[in-house]
Motif scaffolding. Sequence first.
Motif, short mmCIF file in Angstrom:
data_model
loop_
_atom_site.label_atom_id
_atom_site.label_comp_id
_atom_site.label_asym_id
_atom_site.label_seq_id
_atom_site.Cartn_x
_atom_site.Cartn_y
_atom_site.Cartn_z
N ALA B 227 0.67 -1.31 0.00
CA ALA B 227 0.12 -0.18 0.15
C ALA B 227 0.86 1.28 -0.03
O ALA B 227 2.02 1.19 0.36
CB ALA B 227 -0.99 -0.11 1.35
N ALA B 228 0.32 2.44 -0.68
CA ALA B 228 1.32 3.35 -0.83
C ALA B 228 0.86 4.75 0.08
O ALA B 228 -0.24 5.19 0.08
CB ALA B 228 0.93 3.94 -2.35
N ARG B 278 -9.31 15.52 -0.45
CA ARG B 278 -9.71 14.33 -1.12
C ARG B 278 -10.78 14.53 -1.79
O ARG B 278 -11.61 15.63 -1.75
CB ARG B 278 -10.14 13.24 -0.01
CG ARG B 278 -8.93 13.05 1.00
CD ARG B 278 -8.17 12.13 0.45
NE ARG B 278 -8.47 10.82 -0.10
CZ ARG B 278 -8.40 9.41 0.78
NH1 ARG B 278 -8.11 9.66 2.08
NH2 ARG B 278 -8.94 8.36 0.17
N ARG B 304 -10.46 0.68 3.03
CA ARG B 304 -9.89 1.25 1.95
C ARG B 304 -9.67 2.57 1.62
O ARG B 304 -8.77 2.95 0.94
CB ARG B 304 -10.80 0.52 0.61
CG ARG B 304 -10.20 0.12 -0.54
CD ARG B 304 -10.79 -0.81 -1.38
NE ARG B 304 -10.19 -0.93 -2.79
CZ ARG B 304 -10.29 0.15 -3.71
NH1 ARG B 304 -11.09 0.81 -3.74
NH2 ARG B 304 -9.61 -0.10 -4.89
N GLY B 308 -3.15 4.62 3.23
CA GLY B 308 -2.07 3.33 3.28
C GLY B 308 -3.37 2.11 3.33
O GLY B 308 -2.89 0.84 3.39
N GLY C 105 -9.62 8.90 -6.32
CA GLY C 105 -8.32 8.76 -6.76
C GLY C 105 -7.15 8.25 -5.69
O GLY C 105 -6.18 7.54 -6.03
N ASP C 106 -7.26 8.95 -4.68
CA ASP C 106 -6.38 8.72 -3.44
C ASP C 106 -6.50 7.18 -3.15
O ASP C 106 -5.52 6.54 -3.04
CB ASP C 106 -6.49 9.60 -2.43
CG ASP C 106 -6.16 10.74 -2.48
OD1 ASP C 106 -6.19 11.66 -1.57
OD2 ASP C 106 -5.51 11.17 -3.62
N GLU C 107 -7.70 6.73 -3.03
CA GLU C 107 -8.15 5.25 -2.82
C GLU C 107 -7.58 4.52 -3.60
O GLU C 107 -6.90 3.46 -3.09
CB GLU C 107 -9.68 5.23 -2.65
CG GLU C 107 -10.03 3.90 -1.84
CD GLU C 107 -11.47 3.70 -1.83
OE1 GLU C 107 -12.03 4.70 -1.23
OE2 GLU C 107 -12.17 2.90 -2.05
N GLU C 108 -7.59 4.42 -4.77
CA GLU C 108 -7.00 3.99 -5.95
C GLU C 108 -5.55 3.89 -5.85
O GLU C 108 -4.92 2.66 -6.02
CB GLU C 108 -7.57 4.33 -7.47
CG GLU C 108 -9.10 4.40 -7.43
CD GLU C 108 -9.80 2.85 -7.44
OE1 GLU C 108 -9.10 1.91 -7.71
OE2 GLU C 108 -11.07 2.67 -7.26
N PHE C 109 -5.12 4.92 -5.47
CA PHE C 109 -3.42 4.90 -5.37
C PHE C 109 -3.30 4.04 -4.43
O PHE C 109 -1.96 3.61 -4.19
CB PHE C 109 -3.02 6.35 -5.26
CG PHE C 109 -1.71 6.67 -4.95
CD1 PHE C 109 -1.26 7.10 -3.80
CD2 PHE C 109 -0.60 6.66 -6.05
CE1 PHE C 109 0.13 7.31 -3.65
CE2 PHE C 109 0.55 6.60 -5.83
CZ PHE C 109 1.10 6.99 -4.82
N PHE C 110 -3.78 4.15 -3.02
CA PHE C 110 -3.20 3.57 -1.81
C PHE C 110 -3.38 2.13 -1.97
O PHE C 110 -2.48 1.46 -1.62
CB PHE C 110 -4.28 3.92 -0.58
CG PHE C 110 -4.14 5.30 -0.06
CD1 PHE C 110 -5.48 5.85 0.60
CD2 PHE C 110 -2.85 6.34 -0.31
CE1 PHE C 110 -5.08 7.34 0.71
CE2 PHE C 110 -3.11 7.61 0.46
CZ PHE C 110 -4.25 7.87 0.60
N SER C 111 -4.45 1.74 -2.81
CA SER C 111 -4.69 0.30 -2.90
C SER C 111 -3.71 -0.17 -4.20
O SER C 111 -4.01 -1.50 -4.46
CB SER C 111 -5.96 -0.07 -3.10
OG SER C 111 -6.42 0.34 -4.34
N ARG C 112 -3.01 0.70 -4.65
CA ARG C 112 -1.94 0.30 -6.02
C ARG C 112 -2.89 -0.02 -7.30
O ARG C 112 -2.49 -0.64 -8.13
CB ARG C 112 -1.13 -0.75 -5.55
CG ARG C 112 -0.48 -0.51 -4.33
CD ARG C 112 0.29 0.70 -4.29
NE ARG C 112 1.38 0.88 -5.35
CZ ARG C 112 2.37 0.56 -5.15
NH1 ARG C 112 2.95 -0.25 -4.57
NH2 ARG C 112 3.16 0.73 -6.38
N GLN C 115 -0.99 3.44 -10.64
CA GLN C 115 0.38 3.80 -10.06
C GLN C 115 0.53 5.13 -10.67
O GLN C 115 0.15 5.48 -11.76
CB GLN C 115 1.08 2.81 -10.60
CG GLN C 115 0.89 1.45 -9.80
CD GLN C 115 2.05 0.60 -10.43
OE1 GLN C 115 3.08 0.49 -10.36
NE2 GLN C 115 1.37 -0.37 -11.16
#
Lengths: 301, 321, 181
Positions: B227-228, B278, B304, B308, C105-112, C115
Amino acid sequence: MKKHKLTLGPLFFNWNADTRRDFYYRIADESLFDTVYLGEVVCSKREPFYASVMPSIYDRLLASGKNVVVSTLALVSSEADLAHIKNCIEQNTLIEANDVACLQALGGKTKHVIGPFINVFNESTLSFLVKNGAYRIVFPAEIPFSSIKKLASNKNTEFEVQVFGKSPLAIAARCYHARASGIKKHECKIICASDEEGLKVSSLDNQELFSVNGTQVLSHGYTVLLNELPLLQKAGVTHFRLSPQTVDMPAVCRIYRDVLDSKTVPSEAIIKLKKITKDTPYINGFFHGVAGMEWVHIPHS
Amino acid sequence: MMELVCPAGTPAALTAAVNAGADTIYCGYNNCTNARNYPGLNFSQKEMTESISFAHSHGVKVLIAVNTFPKAGEEKYWHQALHDAFEAKADAVILADIGVLDYATKKFPKMRRHLSVQASAANDFSIAFYKEHFDIKRVVLPRILSIEEIKSLIDKTGLETEVFAFGSVGPMSEGRCFLSSYITGLSPTSEGVCAPASHVSYKPYDNDTIKSCLGDVTLNHFSKDEAAPYPTPCKGRYKVNSKSLYLFEDPVGLNAMDILSQLRDAGVTALKIEGRQRSKAYVAQTVAAFRKALDSSSHKSLARAAEGGSETFGAYKAGWK
Amino acid sequence: MFFPSSLATAFLKFMPVPLVQAVTDLALLHIKNKHPSLFSNLKALPKSQILIELSDFPFFMLFSFGNKADASIDILDPLDSMGYTTKIKGSLETLLLMLEGKTDGDEEFFSRSIQIFGNTSSIVSFRNVLDREAISLYDDIVAPLGAFAPFVISALNIADSSFSKLSPMFVSSWNDLRKSK
C-alpha cells in the motif's frame, strides 16, 4: 554596553548530570556568552536525572556575570508537564515561554521571553505578545530574513535568532528515540541519553536528514548564519543564539563574537568554525526562504 | 448526539457532504489563508457565498478555516478572508495565529471563533489563554490526547471540543512542524501546504520497487504490492541505526469509528473528518458511514478509503506514544 | 447512468489507433460541450502533460492541458511514450470511474490499482479541477455514439464481473439498448 549579545540557547540533548555541570562551568568560566538559557525544553521525564546539579550551575553562571533565563517545555500535553511549567515560574524570575500554557501561567503580569516554539511570524502577533509582557522574541527556526527585517525594526523589543546549531524542526508527544528502539514512551528507560547530539536519521538512499532527540526532531546539519550576521545586525536583531552542541562552544562563541564586532570577516570565520565542527554539514535555507536543509552561499564584498 | 463536521475542498464536495448527512462543513478560501492550499482546490468568495446559502437551506452549518500564520507584511490577505467569511455568513471561523485571532476578536466580535488544531493547544492552560483573550467557543484538539485526557480537558475548560475521527494523522505538534519546509521550502504554517504535489515524485527504483521523493529526498521505497502512503515527511520510511522503519508514524489513517460511544461519553461535542484534499467520492463515502454510525450502532468498514488502506485509533487509546 | 467501461474496453481493443484517436477526439468534444467550465479551469492551470498508460491496452494516451491552450488527448504508440515527466497507469475502467467521480483517486492510489510516476503536481491539479464537475460519461459520450452502438453491442461479451459494481439503473438501460438493436 554591547549592542549585540551572544546567548547560549537551552540544551536540547539529554546529557548526564556530570557532563552538564562540566559543560556549564566552562561556559561560566571561559566563554563570552552574555546570556545563558537553562532548563528542560524537550521532555519533563528527563529533569529528575540532572536536577541536582542545576542550582550550582545557575549560581556559577550568575557569579560569572552572565544573565540566566529559564527555558520551559515546548509542548505541554500532560499534568506532569503543566506542573513542571508552574514550578519553573514559581522558582525563577526570568522565563522563556515555549508553549502558550506558560503564557497563561505567567498571567500577563511578568516580563518574559517568547521562545522559538511559539509562532511569531507577523506584526499583529508580535504586538499582542509584547502587550502581554514579552520583552524579547526568539524567532521560530522557519522564519525567513524577509520577515525578520520587517519585524525586528521595532526598537522597543529585543529580538533573537539562532545562528548556530541544529535547528529544531518539530516536537511531538510521541518519543521517537523510544520508537526507534521498538519501545513505548512510558517505558523508555531514558535512552535519549545515549545520543549526545541526537540519533541520526537518513533516507533509504543514505541522505543524512534529521537528528532525533526524544520527542524532538532536529536538522542533521548545523544552522550557520555567519555570512548573514551583518544583515541580521542591521535589521535590528539584538541577540544571537548559539545552540549547544558537543563541540567547543566557548570557541564557537569567540568566532561569532569577532564577526559581530567586525574583527573577522564571515568567510574567515567559517574556515575557523569548520576546524571545530569537522564533518557536520552547514545549512541556512530557512533564512533565505528556501528549503531549510539547503546551504545558500552568499558572496562577500 | 455528536455533531458531524465534514471536509469540503470544492463546492461539489460540499454538496456531497450535505447530501450524505453532514451536520457541519468546514472549508477554506483558494489562497494561503488555510492549511490545504493546493492548486484547483478551495472556494472563491462567490462559490463560498453560494455554498453557504445552499448548506444553510439544508440546515447545515459551515465553518471557514483561516488557520495559517501570516508572514510579516501579508496580514491583509487574512484580514480579507475574515471580512469575506463574515459577508458570506459563515457560522464560525477556525483560527490559529495569535495576530489573526486578535484581529478577528476586535473587528468581528460576534463572529464565532474556533481554535484550530494548528494552535496546538493540548492542555487546559493553553485553552484557557485562548478563551480569555479571544473568546473561542470551541477547540479542535490535537490528535495526541487519549480519551482520558480529552475528558479531563473538557471537565476543566467547559468548552466545546472537536476531535478528529477519520483521516490522515500527523504525529507532530501541529502549526509548528517545519519538516515540509526543511525539505521543500513550503510549509503548512505559512503557505498552507505540507509536502505539496509540486515537490512530490515517484520513480521506478528497480523491477519491483517504486521510490517516492519529496524534492530530492527519498521518502520511501515500496514494492508493487505494498500500500502506498501519503508522501509527507512524517510518513516516510527512514534508516536509523541501520534499520529501516516508519520512524515517525505508520502509513495508516485514523479511524475512531469503534470508539464513538467513548468519545461521546467523554463529552466531545463534534467529530471531525479530515480530508479537504480528498475527492467528493471520499467525502460522500466517509460522511455517509459516520452518519449511519452516529444514527445507529452499526458501521461499514472504511479501511480502503483510509490512508495506506489501513486504520488506527491513534492516540485515543493510551500507548500510542 | 454508468458508463459501460467494460463495453468500451472490449470495443477499443479491436480498433486501429487512428480510429481510437477519432473516437477519443469525439468523446473529448462532447465532454467539452457539456462541461465548458472544466475546460476553462484546465486552461488556467500551468502547462501540463500526463501520460496515461492503460494496463489493458497496447497504446498510451497523452493528456495535455494548461497554459491557456485547449485540452487534448493524443493516442501514442508505446515507442513514442518516452520522456514524459508524469505518468499514470491503470485500467481503463478504473480511470473512467475516477473521471466520473465514482471512486476516489487517492483510494485507488493507496490500494495500488493505479500507479503514478514522475511529478504529481499536474495530476493533483487536474484531479482537483475535475472533482468540481459532475461528469457522466454515459450522457456525454455513449448517447452521442449513436451509429457505433450496434457494433459495440455485438462485440461485447456480456459475462463481465464488473457488472456487479454497476448500478441497477445502468444494467436496465444497457438491457434496453440491447433490446432496441
